[in-house]
Design a protein around this motif. Structure first.
Motif, mmCIF file in Angstrom:
data_model
loop_
_atom_site.group_PDB
_atom_site.id
_atom_site.type_symbol
_atom_site.label_atom_id
_atom_site.label_comp_id
_atom_site.label_asym_id
_atom_site.label_seq_id
_atom_site.Cartn_x
_atom_site.Cartn_y
_atom_site.Cartn_z
ATOM 1 N N MET A 59 0.936 -1.280 0.093
ATOM 2 C CA MET A 59 0.130 -0.029 -0.047
ATOM 3 C C MET A 59 0.839 1.218 -0.042
ATOM 4 O O MET A 59 0.396 2.294 -0.787
ATOM 5 N N TRP B 75 0.510 4.206 -2.728
ATOM 6 C CA TRP B 75 0.151 5.387 -2.220
ATOM 7 C C TRP B 75 1.324 6.492 -2.702
ATOM 8 O O TRP B 75 0.897 7.631 -3.127
ATOM 9 N N ASP C 168 0.876 4.733 -8.089
ATOM 10 C CA ASP C 168 -0.479 4.151 -8.083
ATOM 11 C C ASP C 168 0.008 3.486 -9.593
ATOM 12 O O ASP C 168 0.559 4.062 -10.403
ATOM 13 N N LEU D 103 -5.312 -8.157 -0.221
ATOM 14 C CA LEU D 103 -5.491 -6.654 -0.602
ATOM 15 C C LEU D 103 -6.778 -6.221 -1.222
ATOM 16 O O LEU D 103 -7.758 -5.481 -1.115
ATOM 17 N N LEU E 209 -9.166 -2.771 -1.308
ATOM 18 C CA LEU E 209 -8.247 -1.744 -1.188
ATOM 19 C C LEU E 209 -7.539 -1.609 -2.561
ATOM 20 O O LEU E 209 -7.220 -0.630 -2.868
ATOM 21 N N ILE E 210 -7.392 -2.598 -3.348
ATOM 22 C CA ILE E 210 -6.827 -2.577 -4.481
ATOM 23 C C ILE E 210 -7.584 -3.186 -5.502
ATOM 24 O O ILE E 210 -8.646 -3.990 -5.193
ATOM 25 N N LEU F 185 -5.275 1.479 -6.636
ATOM 26 C CA LEU F 185 -5.652 1.629 -5.447
ATOM 27 C C LEU F 185 -7.264 1.792 -5.959
ATOM 28 O O LEU F 185 -7.546 2.586 -6.843
ATOM 29 N N LYS G 36 -11.271 3.366 -1.763
ATOM 30 C CA LYS G 36 -11.318 2.894 -0.298
ATOM 31 C C LYS G 36 -9.807 2.819 0.081
ATOM 32 O O LYS G 36 -9.401 3.291 1.084
ATOM 33 N N GLY G 37 -9.059 2.068 -0.901
ATOM 34 C CA GLY G 37 -7.620 2.061 -0.532
ATOM 35 C C GLY G 37 -6.957 3.414 -0.403
ATOM 36 O O GLY G 37 -6.169 3.605 0.357
#
Length: 145
Positions: free
Chosen positions: A43, A47, A50, A75, A80-81, A97, A100-101
């Motif tokens: 993640m 972040w 992406d 994930l 999240l992804i 992402l 939500k992620g």
């Protein structure tokens, strides 16, 4: 048989003990977000940038394809992804992402920065640079065997 070094004198033991302490600490901080430390590494990379491929993530994290696939699958189940087959190279899978992620980053990045602050407390910039150099040297020593 007599050992030349005592157990606590081996640098590998010291590094292992430190890693266990660090992992336990970050695990407790990430628990409220339902993220394992290794999942958090993926993640954090997303972040930052992406749309990395699974192969790129594997290289960054020094993990094999099977481990990256397993972590990405977990994930993805957490929404999240999302994984999308690369149009340019059908063998590659890019990871993006989800909203939500992306939102989770607003909560977890400050936790990661606080964790880094705790770990680096009372270390000077010069000491951190030297630590980075030494850890890189240790890694190179092991990889060259």
């Amino acid at each position: 048989m007599r050992l030349n070094l005592r157990f606590q004198d081996y640098i590998s033991i010291k590094l292992h003990k430190t890693d266990l302490v660090l992992t336990s600490f970050i695990k407790s901080k990430l628990e409220p977000y339902n993220l394992a430390p290794e999942q958090n590494l993926i993640m954090m990379l997303l972040w930052e940038k992406d749309g990395l491929t699974q192969n790129q993530l594997g290289k960054f994290l020094h993990k094999d394809k099977t481990n990256i696939t397993r972590m990405a699958s977990s994930l993805e189940k957490k929404e999240l992804i999302k994984r999308i087959q690369c149009q340019e190279d059908k063998r590659a899978t890019k990871i993006f992402l989800t909203p939500k992620g992306r939102d989770l980053g607003n909560e977890v990045i400050p936790v990661a920065e606080q964790f880094n602050g705790v770990v680096c407390k009372d270390l000077t910039t010069r000491e951190l640079t030297e630590l980075d150099r030494l850890l890189s040297k240790i890694s190179q020593n092991v990889q060259s065997v």
